[in-house]
Design a protein around this motif. Structure first.
Motif, mmCIF file in Angstrom:
data_model
loop_
_atom_site.group_PDB
_atom_site.id
_atom_site.type_symbol
_atom_site.label_atom_id
_atom_site.label_comp_id
_atom_site.label_asym_id
_atom_site.label_seq_id
_atom_site.Cartn_x
_atom_site.Cartn_y
_atom_site.Cartn_z
ATOM 1 N N VAL A 149 -2.320 -22.292 8.072
ATOM 2 C CA VAL A 149 -2.159 -21.028 8.804
ATOM 3 C C VAL A 149 -2.008 -19.869 7.818
ATOM 4 C CG1 VAL A 149 -0.657 -19.731 10.376
ATOM 5 C CG2 VAL A 149 -1.183 -22.135 10.848
ATOM 6 N N ARG A 150 -1.146 -20.064 6.821
ATOM 7 C CA ARG A 150 -0.902 -19.033 5.823
ATOM 8 C C ARG A 150 -2.207 -18.659 5.101
ATOM 9 N NH1 ARG A 150 4.351 -18.535 4.681
ATOM 10 N NH2 ARG A 150 4.622 -20.689 5.341
ATOM 11 N N VAL B 94 -4.749 -16.248 6.942
ATOM 12 C CA VAL B 94 -4.377 -14.871 7.270
ATOM 13 C C VAL B 94 -4.394 -13.993 6.021
ATOM 14 C CG1 VAL B 94 -2.481 -13.432 8.108
ATOM 15 C CG2 VAL B 94 -2.959 -15.628 9.210
ATOM 16 N N THR C 276 -3.024 -10.521 4.796
ATOM 17 C CA THR C 276 -2.009 -9.591 5.290
ATOM 18 C C THR C 276 -2.415 -8.122 5.144
ATOM 19 O OG1 THR C 276 -0.886 -9.810 3.164
ATOM 20 C CG2 THR C 276 -0.046 -11.142 4.970
ATOM 21 N N GLN D 184 -5.127 -10.304 11.986
ATOM 22 C CA GLN D 184 -4.270 -11.326 11.386
ATOM 23 C C GLN D 184 -3.899 -12.399 12.408
ATOM 24 O OE1 GLN D 184 -0.919 -10.406 8.794
ATOM 25 N NE2 GLN D 184 -1.611 -8.304 8.669
ATOM 26 N N ASP E 85 -7.030 -14.564 13.095
ATOM 27 C CA ASP E 85 -7.282 -15.473 11.973
ATOM 28 C C ASP E 85 -6.241 -16.594 11.927
ATOM 29 O OD1 ASP E 85 -9.534 -14.105 11.127
ATOM 30 O OD2 ASP E 85 -8.444 -12.867 9.673
ATOM 31 N N GLY E 86 -4.990 -16.237 12.174
ATOM 32 C CA GLY E 86 -3.921 -17.236 12.170
ATOM 33 C C GLY E 86 -4.110 -18.267 13.283
ATOM 34 N N ILE F 90 7.159 -20.995 10.780
ATOM 35 C CA ILE F 90 6.019 -20.390 11.476
ATOM 36 C C ILE F 90 6.498 -19.259 12.398
ATOM 37 C CG2 ILE F 90 4.187 -20.828 13.170
ATOM 38 C CD1 ILE F 90 3.555 -23.398 11.813
#
Lengths: 204, 204
Positions: free
Chosen positions: A64-65, A68, A70, A77, A80-81, A121
């Motif tokens: 997940v990180r 994205v 930032t 964001q 995308d996440g 999360i």
């Protein structure tokens, strides 16, 4: 290397058979190693299960990180996440079953491992919603509690939807992400009026 | 009557101590009856826990159903349903802990009891979203899968938010319901622009 092989096999067996029914014999066989070797590396069924939970929780957080950026707008964001989340859970259904179902169903020590990942999360989504509220120029009138509540709602919705998507033939990761993005960003009221969220031009 | 008293005590102890740590002695003492009598009525700790889950699942389903009048517009039905849900879970935090946490953490037979209640609530929300889409006159462009996904997302969001609200001092049932209603109906995009969902005049 060998440990990774054992964990791969264990995630598959735990995810498909469930924690109780999973046998160390089957895990060793699938990993192509002897059962004593599994015990030598991972100590016990409980420790093996804990190692699976930790590895898969870290992999999901990381996916997940990594999805994205930032520096992009908040809606992008979020999209995308969500896409990264549903892509990962649909590509690793056994891992998701271990995290979402098995780890929470077989006692508090396992459940606590997942709760720690979940808290991370939620914190990430919390920051995202808070940034979005600041970006909006208008006084968004959202208190800290409301932002925290929205983050909880969003994460709960994603978990529920991932379990359903994996159990429903024909639902792709992209469709699940689009359903939740529309729900989260545009809301049911807008959806009913035929207004959908769409990625901006730059994302084509 | 006596059985209800035992179940009341059991829900409180299971909800606060957790399934594993809960003792039949403590439950009997809180209920003001002898331990043999608890076993006579409820047979075993497992059966007592199952009876608690069934009673509390039925009570929660019933509370939500009773809160909604199906002749009202969809957004109003959703608001009433959310308010009933969060009022019930905040008034019965031990029962919610039994259903949301304990029942899902201690083996598949208990988890299956909760899954059955959840499926009922999802079906109810599914119908609500489908009716709302029909009511909207516009071609809402929502497929059956999208409606099902939205229902899953909404229920997952509500579960997550209820657990958070009960664990967060100062968050009322009404606030939790308003946070989720705004999220679900108006969406984050609208919230960021300062557009909130508000009950219509007739509801004042």
């Amino acid at each position: 290397m060998r440990e990774q092989q054992m964990l791969d096999a264990a995630v598959q067996i735990f995810g498909r058979r469930g924690y109780m029914a999973a046998s160390m014999d089957e895990i060793a066989e699938l990993a192509g190693v002897s059962k004593p070797l599994v015990y030598l590396y991972l100590n016990s069924k409980e420790d093996l299960f804990t190692a699976c939970i930790r590895r898969e929780a870290a992999a999901l957080s990381e996916a997940v990180r990594a999805g994205v950026r930032t520096e992009l707008p908040a809606d992008r964001q979020l999209w995308d996440g969500l896409l990264a989340f549903f892509a990962h859970t649909s590509e690793h259904p056994d891992a998701w079953s271990v995290l979402h179902l098995q780890a929470r169903t077989h006692g508090e020590p396992f459940a606590a491992e997942v709760a720690a990942m979940r808290a991370e999360i939620v914190a990430f989504v919390n920051r995202l919603v808070a940034v979005a509220a600041r970006e909006a120029h208008h006084d968004p009138d959202l208190t800290e509690d409301e932002v925290a509540g929205l983050a909880q709602a969003l994460v709960g919705a994603a978990e529920s939807l991932a379990a359903w998507a994996n159990a429903t033939p024909g639902v792709t990761a992209r469709q699940a992400a689009a359903t939740l993005m529309n729900f989260a960003w545009a809301g049911l009221g807008n959806l009913m009026q035929g207004h959908h969220w769409t990625p901006s031009e730059q994302d084509a």
